[in-house]
Every structure is written in C-alpha cells, then in structure tokens.
Design a protein around this motif. Structure first.
Motif, mmCIF file in Angstrom:
data_model
loop_
_atom_site.group_PDB
_atom_site.id
_atom_site.type_symbol
_atom_site.label_atom_id
_atom_site.label_comp_id
_atom_site.label_asym_id
_atom_site.label_seq_id
_atom_site.Cartn_x
_atom_site.Cartn_y
_atom_site.Cartn_z
ATOM 1 N N PHE A 1 26.990 -30.992 -29.132
ATOM 2 C CA PHE A 1 26.249 -31.237 -30.053
ATOM 3 C C PHE A 1 26.123 -32.287 -30.424
ATOM 4 O O PHE A 1 27.324 -32.994 -30.776
ATOM 5 N N GLN B 1 25.505 -28.769 -34.937
ATOM 6 C CA GLN B 1 25.567 -26.737 -35.305
ATOM 7 C C GLN B 1 26.506 -25.992 -34.482
ATOM 8 O O GLN B 1 27.762 -26.917 -33.750
ATOM 9 N N PHE C 1 21.887 -32.926 -26.294
ATOM 10 C CA PHE C 1 21.368 -32.958 -27.278
ATOM 11 C C PHE C 1 22.072 -33.724 -28.215
ATOM 12 O O PHE C 1 22.994 -34.462 -28.311
ATOM 13 N N ASN D 1 20.132 -32.975 -34.425
ATOM 14 C CA ASN D 1 17.839 -32.673 -34.201
ATOM 15 C C ASN D 1 17.912 -31.397 -33.271
ATOM 16 O O ASN D 1 16.702 -31.128 -33.080
ATOM 17 N N GLY D 2 18.638 -31.595 -32.239
ATOM 18 C CA GLY D 2 17.719 -30.677 -31.189
ATOM 19 C C GLY D 2 17.217 -31.222 -30.210
ATOM 20 O O GLY D 2 16.575 -30.535 -29.480
#
Length: 454
Positions: free
Chosen positions: A22, A30, A378, A381-382
């Motif tokens: 992440f 996350q 990622f 925010n994805g």
C-alpha cells in the motif's frame, strides 16, 4: 521526493504469492490481506549413508550438525562403529575406543568435533562418553568416582552434554574441556536432570528430569549453563509432562509430551511462546520430535501400525516418504525401523529407513524448486499504479532484476529459487512507500500491515 522501502523476504517453496504494497500519496495505508496460500510440500533427494565395512549388516543415521555433518553407527556381528558422513566425502568410520566394541556417534559440530558413546554391548552396557577430535578418539572425563556416562550433543564451542551413572543415580552432565560437571540445578518445584540430550551454541541445555513429588511424570527440562536454576517446558492439554530431546540455535526446543509414562505427542517450545503441539502426519496417533534447526523446522517419528518419519515446517507436518522421488528403493513408511532424527540448517534430514530390504541410514537433501512472486501496487485510495519500478535482488539473482508494473499495477518475478532470501523494493514518481509488507512465516509468504504518509 521518491523514496524506497525495502524488506528482506524469503521465497519459500511456493507457487504464487499475491504481494500487496500500500502506497501513500498524502494518505494512510490500509491492512494488507493474508492470501493464505500454503507452501507445497518440500522435495528431497535421498542418499544412502551406506556402511563402514563391507559385510556390516546395517547402519543408522542418528543426527546432523548445523552445517550438514551426519553422524551414526554401522552395525556388524559383535560390534558397531561410529561414523561421519558428508555429501562430498561419503561415509568415514571413526575408531572405537579400546575395550568397547560398540560405538555410536550422536552429534557433531562443524569444526571436527564429534561426541557419542562406546559400550560393551549394542544396548549400552558399561557405556562411556566419547569424543572424536578430527578423527582421533578419547574418553570424555567423568567426575571422580563415576564409571558410566554418555554424550548426546556438542555445540560449536566443543561443550557437550549427556549423563553420568545409571538408574536412580543417573544425572545430567556437562562435559567441557578436561572436566565434567553434574547438573545440580533444579526447577522451582524441585525437579532435577537425569539426562541432558541437547545443547545449543548459547549454552542452553535440554533433556529429561524427575519430579520428586510424582516420579511417574516425565519432566522436560531447560537449563542455561552457569545459571542458578532450571525451568520446565510444561505440557499441553491432556498431558502432564514431557521429554525435551533437542534444541536449535534459534532457541526452539522439541520433544514429546505425554501423560505420565504413556504414549506421547510431538511438540515445539520457545521461551516466548511456550509449548505448541506439532501436528501429527496423516494416519498416525502418536509421535515424538527429535531434531530441530535454527529456523524452527523439526523432524521426528510418528506411528500407527508402522513408524512414520516426518518433517514439520512450522505450519504443516509431512511424511518424509512422500517427499522423495518414486522408485528409489527406500521404504520409509511400511516398517518399524524408520526414523527421522536430525535436520541441518540447510534442511538436510537424517534418519534410518529400509533400502531394498536392508536397514540403512539416509540423508535427505532439499531439491531447489523454482517459484514465482507476484504482486500489485496500489495507492492508498485503491488505484493501481502503472510504470512503478519493482526491483528484486538476492537469492539466485546476483545482478538483480527490475520490471515495470502494468496498467493495473501488477508485477511478477519468475524463476526464483525456493529457500533463498530476496529483497524487493519499489519506486514510483509522486509516491512514497510507507512500509514493505511481506514476511516469511512458517514456509509461506504472506502480507502484513503497512502504513505512513508523505
């Protein structure tokens, strides 16, 4: 500013691992998911240890040093001879001490020191503790007035452990230099050592003791040389005692836990985590762990109708018979003679099996398996990051490899050698990598939490 965060990881006999990093771009990372992909069973090539003299009727593999020096004995009519074995040099007989026809080497370090026992019968009558130093044999010293002893384990410093005397007078002993010291330290409950089976490079000793308030109970003992007391490894639910057979340089202790003198179950113990049951291999109901390496991989023998040697990788237990190629002539599951006694730091497993009808010692050497590591990059925010540079170094990649992520942030490295350690690093413009999120856990690769901000 472009930053990179690296973490060493191990590609441990896996087919595919989804590696999620992440990233933060003024955001917080996350939790990553544990994909739960178990490692496939390890694979091995098996070697016959052979016998010392033509005409010897059997051999047994008893143990292996951290660096792969195998020890055991070659049995003949009227005698037995200790030996060492290496993959490069094969079997080398060690001389018996005068007056004792039956010898066995129980342990070796990596600098030419081997310890064991010589006796007047195969079953240990009139036994003496023995050391071979670069092939030369001598008796280890016994305390004044003692005439019996044995040596089971030696560490890198040449300190060995075993026992002196026999019966109700048998006590654990430490052999160091020209002296032998009886282990007199007891647990808080008064339990005392009767036999020391293992010692690691830190001077931690393990073995079996007696509880004076319940002589029927086996006591798994741990003692640090020079300390004022010993401790007990405890037991698991449904049992009340244990025998500690071995200790690795990582501090892992293995053995068997049981109710009084009943059948046992294999365990692994650490100072921090206490005792944990080792799962029995399929089709068995009891067993004992007999060897452990610095990484916490353990070996032992379980049983049902037959003896079933097994290896435990920290998560799963495997029958060693299932880990070797078909058609080798070895029977490691349909007899009562088979065992797994030791495992080196590189994963070499040593024990005894039946080869074309003859009882022989074996060494099982891991076979490198090519594996892949894949992942996806990622933002916090994805959103997938394309054209990030992912680098991997180490293992069988001395020059390292760099690739770019695709449109959806995916990357993949193939042709990695299992059992090696690799470092993965990632860089991308306008993104800061909070923390690498891959660990090696019990033979699998998984993700963990990572977080941070720009």
């Amino acid at each position: 500013m472009d930053k990179k965060t690296c973490r060493s990881v191990s590609a441990a006999a896996i087919a595919l691992v989804v590696f999620v990093l992440f990233l933060s771009n003024s955001a917080f990372a996350q939790s990553a998911k544990d994909e739960g992909l178990n490692a496939p069973p390890p694979q091995y090539q098996i070697f016959d240890l052979g016998v010392v003299l033509m005409g010897d009727t059997a051999s047994q593999g008893v143990g292996v040093s951290t660096g792969g020096v195998v020890v055991g004995r070659s049995v003949r009519t009227g005698g037995a001879q200790a030996f060492t074995w290496t993959q490069a040099g094969g079997i080398v007989g060690l001389p018996n001490i005068a007056g004792r026809a039956f010898c066995v080497s129980n342990s070796a370090n990596n600098t030419g020191v081997v310890v064991g026992t010589c006796a007047s019968t195969l079953f240990g009558t009139a036994r003496l503790p023995i050391v071979w130093t670069n092939g030369a044999v001598s008796q280890l010293p016994l305390p004044a007035g003692e005439t019996l002893g044995e040596a089971y384990s030696v560490n890198a410093s040449g300190v060995s452990v075993g026992s002196i005397n026999s019966g109700s007078l048998q006590r654990g002993a430490v052999y160091s230099g020209a002296s032998a010291t009886v282990i007199t330290q007891t647990t808080a409950g008064g339990s005392f050592f009767t036999t020391a089976f293992g010692v690691n490079n830190a001077g931690r000793v393990v073995g079996i003791g007696i509880d004076p308030s319940n002589a029927a109970r086996n006591v798994g003992m741990v003692y640090d040389i020079g300390s004022s007391a010993a401790i007990e490894v405890g037991s698991i639910s449904g049992t009340n005692g244990a025998i500690a057979f071995a200790i690795g340089n990582g501090g892992h202790v293995v053995g068997s836990t049981m109710m009084n003198q009943g059948s046992g179950l294999p365990f692994i113990w650490t100072q921090a985590g206490g005792m944990v049951a080792i799962p029995l291999p399929t089709g068995t109901t009891q067993g004992s762990a007999r060897g452990v390496n610095s990484s916490g991989w353990a070996v032992g023998t379980a049983s049902s109708a037959f003896a079933i040697p097994f290896v435990y990788d920290g998560t799963n237990s495997y029958r060693v018979a299932d880990l070797i190629p078909a058609g080798t002539g070895w029977d490691l599951s349909m007899n009562t003679s088979s065992s797994a006694q030791g495992i080196s730091d590189s994963g070499v497993i040593v024990g005894t099996g039946v080869l074309n009808g003859a009882v022989h010692g074996y060494a099982m050497v891991p076979v490198a398996v090519n594996v892949s590591v894949s992942g996806r990059i990622f933002t916090a925010n994805g959103f997938p990051i394309r054209n990030a540079i992912v680098s991997i170094t180490g293992g069988n990649l001395p020059a390292g490899v760099k690739i770019q992520t695709g449109s959806f942030g995916w990357f993949s490295f193939a042709g990695l050698e299992s059992g090696q350690t690799y470092t993965i690093s990632v860089g991308a413009k306008r993104n800061t990598f909070a923390r690498a999120a891959m660990i090696r856990r019990s033979g699998r690769l998984s993700s963990t939490e990572g977080g941070g901000h720009m």
